[in-house]
Design a protein around this motif. Structure first.
Motif, PDB file in Angstrom:
ATOM      1  N   GLY A 172       2.928   6.128 -10.065  1.00  0.00           N
ATOM      2  CA  GLY A 172       4.332   6.510 -10.159  1.00  0.00           C
ATOM      3  C   GLY A 172       4.923   6.656  -8.771  1.00  0.00           C
ATOM      4  N   ALA A 173       6.241   6.741  -8.719  1.00  0.00           N
ATOM      5  CA  ALA A 173       6.919   6.849  -7.425  1.00  0.00           C
ATOM      6  C   ALA A 173       8.218   7.612  -7.583  1.00  0.00           C
ATOM      7  N   ASP A 174       8.565   8.352  -6.541  1.00  0.00           N
ATOM      8  CA  ASP A 174       9.841   9.068  -6.530  1.00  0.00           C
ATOM      9  C   ASP A 174      11.001   8.144  -6.205  1.00  0.00           C
ATOM     10  N   GLU A 175      10.702   7.034  -5.530  1.00  0.00           N
ATOM     11  CA  GLU A 175      11.739   6.079  -5.168  1.00  0.00           C
ATOM     12  C   GLU A 175      11.147   4.675  -5.156  1.00  0.00           C
ATOM     13  N   TYR A 176      11.995   3.688  -5.300  1.00  0.00           N
ATOM     14  CA  TYR A 176      11.523   2.304  -5.292  1.00  0.00           C
ATOM     15  C   TYR A 176      11.341   1.826  -3.864  1.00  0.00           C
ATOM     16  N   VAL A 177      10.146   1.316  -3.585  1.00  0.00           N
ATOM     17  CA  VAL A 177       9.875   0.658  -2.309  1.00  0.00           C
ATOM     18  C   VAL A 177       9.213  -0.675  -2.644  1.00  0.00           C
ATOM     19  N   ARG A 178       9.810  -1.746  -2.189  1.00  0.00           N
ATOM     20  CA  ARG A 178       9.320  -3.075  -2.541  1.00  0.00           C
ATOM     21  C   ARG A 178       7.856  -3.262  -2.142  1.00  0.00           C
ATOM     22  N   HIS A 179       7.067  -3.781  -3.041  1.00  0.00           N
ATOM     23  CA  HIS A 179       5.647  -4.091  -2.872  1.00  0.00           C
ATOM     24  C   HIS A 179       4.734  -2.858  -2.854  1.00  0.00           C
ATOM     25  N   LEU A 180       5.282  -1.649  -2.948  1.00  0.00           N
ATOM     26  CA  LEU A 180       4.444  -0.459  -2.860  1.00  0.00           C
ATOM     27  C   LEU A 180       3.492  -0.353  -4.048  1.00  0.00           C
ATOM     28  N   HIS A 181       3.962  -0.762  -5.223  1.00  0.00           N
ATOM     29  CA  HIS A 181       3.083  -0.743  -6.398  1.00  0.00           C
ATOM     30  C   HIS A 181       1.857  -1.626  -6.169  1.00  0.00           C
ATOM     31  N   PHE A 182       2.053  -2.838  -5.642  1.00  0.00           N
ATOM     32  CA  PHE A 182       0.938  -3.736  -5.385  1.00  0.00           C
ATOM     33  C   PHE A 182      -0.008  -3.149  -4.335  1.00  0.00           C
ATOM     34  N   GLU A 183       0.581  -2.529  -3.315  1.00  0.00           N
ATOM     35  CA  GLU A 183      -0.237  -1.979  -2.226  1.00  0.00           C
ATOM     36  C   GLU A 183      -1.154  -0.867  -2.728  1.00  0.00           C
ATOM     37  N   LEU A 184      -0.594   0.079  -3.466  1.00  0.00           N
ATOM     38  CA  LEU A 184      -1.389   1.236  -3.898  1.00  0.00           C
ATOM     39  C   LEU A 184      -2.335   0.886  -5.042  1.00  0.00           C
ATOM     40  N   CYS A 185      -1.822   0.175  -6.032  1.00  0.00           N
ATOM     41  CA  CYS A 185      -2.600  -0.061  -7.247  1.00  0.00           C
ATOM     42  C   CYS A 185      -3.598  -1.199  -7.108  1.00  0.00           C
ATOM     43  N   TYR A 186      -3.335  -2.158  -6.217  1.00  0.00           N
ATOM     44  CA  TYR A 186      -4.219  -3.307  -6.098  1.00  0.00           C
ATOM     45  C   TYR A 186      -4.877  -3.387  -4.719  1.00  0.00           C
ATOM     46  N   TYR A 187      -4.095  -3.578  -3.672  1.00  0.00           N
ATOM     47  CA  TYR A 187      -4.681  -3.895  -2.373  1.00  0.00           C
ATOM     48  C   TYR A 187      -5.489  -2.737  -1.796  1.00  0.00           C
ATOM     49  N   GLN A 188      -4.942  -1.530  -1.836  1.00  0.00           N
ATOM     50  CA  GLN A 188      -5.694  -0.392  -1.328  1.00  0.00           C
ATOM     51  C   GLN A 188      -6.925  -0.111  -2.196  1.00  0.00           C
ATOM     52  N   SER A 189      -6.774  -0.306  -3.516  1.00  0.00           N
ATOM     53  CA  SER A 189      -7.904  -0.072  -4.418  1.00  0.00           C
ATOM     54  C   SER A 189      -8.992  -1.121  -4.214  1.00  0.00           C
ATOM     55  N   ILE A 190      -8.603  -2.379  -4.003  1.00  0.00           N
ATOM     56  CA  ILE A 190      -9.583  -3.428  -3.716  1.00  0.00           C
ATOM     57  C   ILE A 190     -10.285  -3.142  -2.393  1.00  0.00           C
ATOM     58  N   ASP A 191      -9.518  -2.733  -1.401  1.00  0.00           N
ATOM     59  CA  ASP A 191     -10.110  -2.399  -0.104  1.00  0.00           C
ATOM     60  C   ASP A 191     -11.123  -1.265  -0.246  1.00  0.00           C
ATOM     61  N   TYR A 192     -10.764  -0.237  -1.028  1.00  0.00           N
ATOM     62  CA  TYR A 192     -11.699   0.860  -1.296  1.00  0.00           C
ATOM     63  C   TYR A 192     -12.939   0.333  -2.008  1.00  0.00           C
ATOM     64  N   ALA A 193     -12.743  -0.540  -2.981  1.00  0.00           N
ATOM     65  CA  ALA A 193     -13.867  -1.082  -3.739  1.00  0.00           C
ATOM     66  C   ALA A 193     -14.826  -1.851  -2.837  1.00  0.00           C
ATOM     67  N   ILE A 194     -14.294  -2.648  -1.942  1.00  0.00           N
ATOM     68  CA  ILE A 194     -15.149  -3.423  -1.038  1.00  0.00           C
ATOM     69  C   ILE A 194     -15.932  -2.487  -0.123  1.00  0.00           C
ATOM     70  N   ARG A 195     -15.251  -1.500   0.455  1.00  0.00           N
ATOM     71  CA  ARG A 195     -15.909  -0.583   1.382  1.00  0.00           C
ATOM     72  C   ARG A 195     -16.978   0.275   0.703  1.00  0.00           C
ATOM     73  N   ASN A 196     -16.838   0.500  -0.595  1.00  0.00           N
ATOM     74  CA  ASN A 196     -17.761   1.389  -1.299  1.00  0.00           C
ATOM     75  C   ASN A 196     -18.663   0.649  -2.280  1.00  0.00           C
ATOM     76  N   LYS A 197     -18.782  -0.672  -2.101  1.00  0.00           N
ATOM     77  CA  LYS A 197     -19.705  -1.494  -2.899  1.00  0.00           C
ATOM     78  C   LYS A 197     -19.433  -1.405  -4.399  1.00  0.00           C
TER      79      LYS A 197
END
Length: 379
Positions: A279-304
């Motif tokens: 969820g978000a308090d305000e709309y920021v373009r691409h933020l949904h993709f960053e938090l829900c996908y890219y940051q999560s994928i990065d975490y997944a890679i770093r933590n096997k």
């Protein structure tokens, strides 16, 4: 859930699925996120060998079809048009959670076949006792499907988009495996977001504080409000899981000048990661993709992490590296004529799902054809 000892339940929970953990199921109950008011009335069926719990399943007596993600509204409508009752029904699923995981929980020393069959028989007996018109077991792992199929359950196919870790070194290595167009798209989205000047924090374990429950609940409500949905999960639910499951939580939060403006909550157990609410308090373009996908994928890679399930729906997941993965559910329909009609529908739907998956894999976002998990049921 309180009638079962936490230690006993812990002996039968799977190593990679946090949603059937004692703490999670108990939090749903004590927070009143499930119960008669929400149409999810919990029942636990157990098998004991002496004083040892060797198997169990969780089922819910339901008076609606909300929060299931394997949709049967058309079936209910057909019953209604024939002046037949569709509810109550019995459902084995994690409420409001479209994630694949075991519904037959087994002790390592259990007789797998005997206990599995005993639990399925117990489901059917409970359904008859409660006057249910169907038994529905949703998001089954492939290895459980044969037990339901041999008993005569109808098997339904659907699919979601999942991300699989191919032993990537880091996020850049993952990007290098994507086709150039897809890689450039992700890089462009991330660069535009960096220019916005937000700070991204990944919060896990003991770094999770009680105040985070209120933050995540606020974001959860913001999405519920935008979707016009019903907020089944209460604030007490988030308070409880933040206190009892912090070792299985991964919060990814975005801050603007020190104030959190958006976030997502993931659950982790073993080498699997599950994205749940954002969820978000305000709309920021691409933020949904960053938090829900890219940051999560990065975490997944770093933590096997080997598997990342990011939830239901989402054609937008596919060009970002998520591949279609078949889901299974099992359905026992008591009404003979409707059982025949639904069986025919499911056969047609299965063929359609197969074609959709083949079409998607034929236009993979990766350089090379990369299969999904390889975990497929023959039913």
């Amino acid at each position: 859930m309180k009638d079962i000892q936490k230690l006993d339940w812990g002996q039968i929970t799977p190593p990679n699925f946090p949603f059937s953990d004692y703490e999670y199921l108990l939090a749903l109950e004590t927070s009143q996120s499930v119960g008669s008011e929400t149409g999810w009335i919990p029942h636990y069926l157990t098998v004991w060998q002496g004083v040892e719990l060797v198997g169990a399943t969780f089922v819910y007596l339901k008076t609606n079809s909300y929060g299931e993600y394997i949709f049967d509204w058309e079936w209910a409508d057909a019953y209604h048009r024939c002046a037949l009752p569709y509810y109550p029904k019995l459902v084995s699923a994690i409420p409001f959670t479209p994630a694949t995981g075991a519904k037959i929980l087994l002790h390592p020393n259990a007789d797998r076949d005997a206990v599995s069959r005993a639990l399925i028989s117990a489901m059917l007996a409970l359904a008859e006792e409660k006057g249910c018109h169907s038994v529905n077991c949703l998001f089954l792992p492939p290895e459980e499907v044969p037990y339901f199929s041999e008993r005569g359950f109808l098997i339904r196919h659907s699919f979601q988009y999942h991300w699989f870790n191919r032993e990537y070194v880091d996020f850049s290595d993952f990007l290098d495996h994507l086709k150039t167009k897809r890689k450039k798209q992700i890089v462009r989205e991330r660069e535009q977001l960096i220019a916005r000047g937000l700070e991204i924090r990944v919060v896990t374990g003991e770094a999770i504080r009680p105040r985070h429950a209120g933050i995540v609940y606020r974001f959860y409500l913001s999405t519920i409000d935008k979707m016009g949905a019903y907020p089944y999960l209460t604030s007490r639910f988030f308070d409880t899981v933040m206190a009892t499951m912090k070792d299985r939580l991964v919060l990814i939060l975005a801050y603007d000048r020190g104030t959190e403006i958006a976030g997502t909550i993931n659950y982790r157990k073993g080498d699997h990661l599950y994205g749940r609410y954002w969820g978000a308090d305000e709309y920021v373009r691409h933020l949904h993709f960053e938090l829900c996908y890219y940051q999560s994928i990065d975490y997944a890679i770093r933590n096997k992490i080997t598997l990342f399930e990011a939830g239901a729906q989402g054609e937008h997941k596919f060009p970002r590296g998520f591949l279609p993965e078949r889901n299974y559910s099992a359905h026992w329909i008591f009404h003979a004529r409707f059982r025949t009609a639904i069986a025919q529908f499911l056969n047609e739907e299965k063929a359609l799902i197969g074609r959709l998956i083949d079409d998607k894999l034929g236009s993979s976002p990766y350089h090379q054809q990369i299969p999904g998990s390889g975990r497929v049921s023959t039913d």
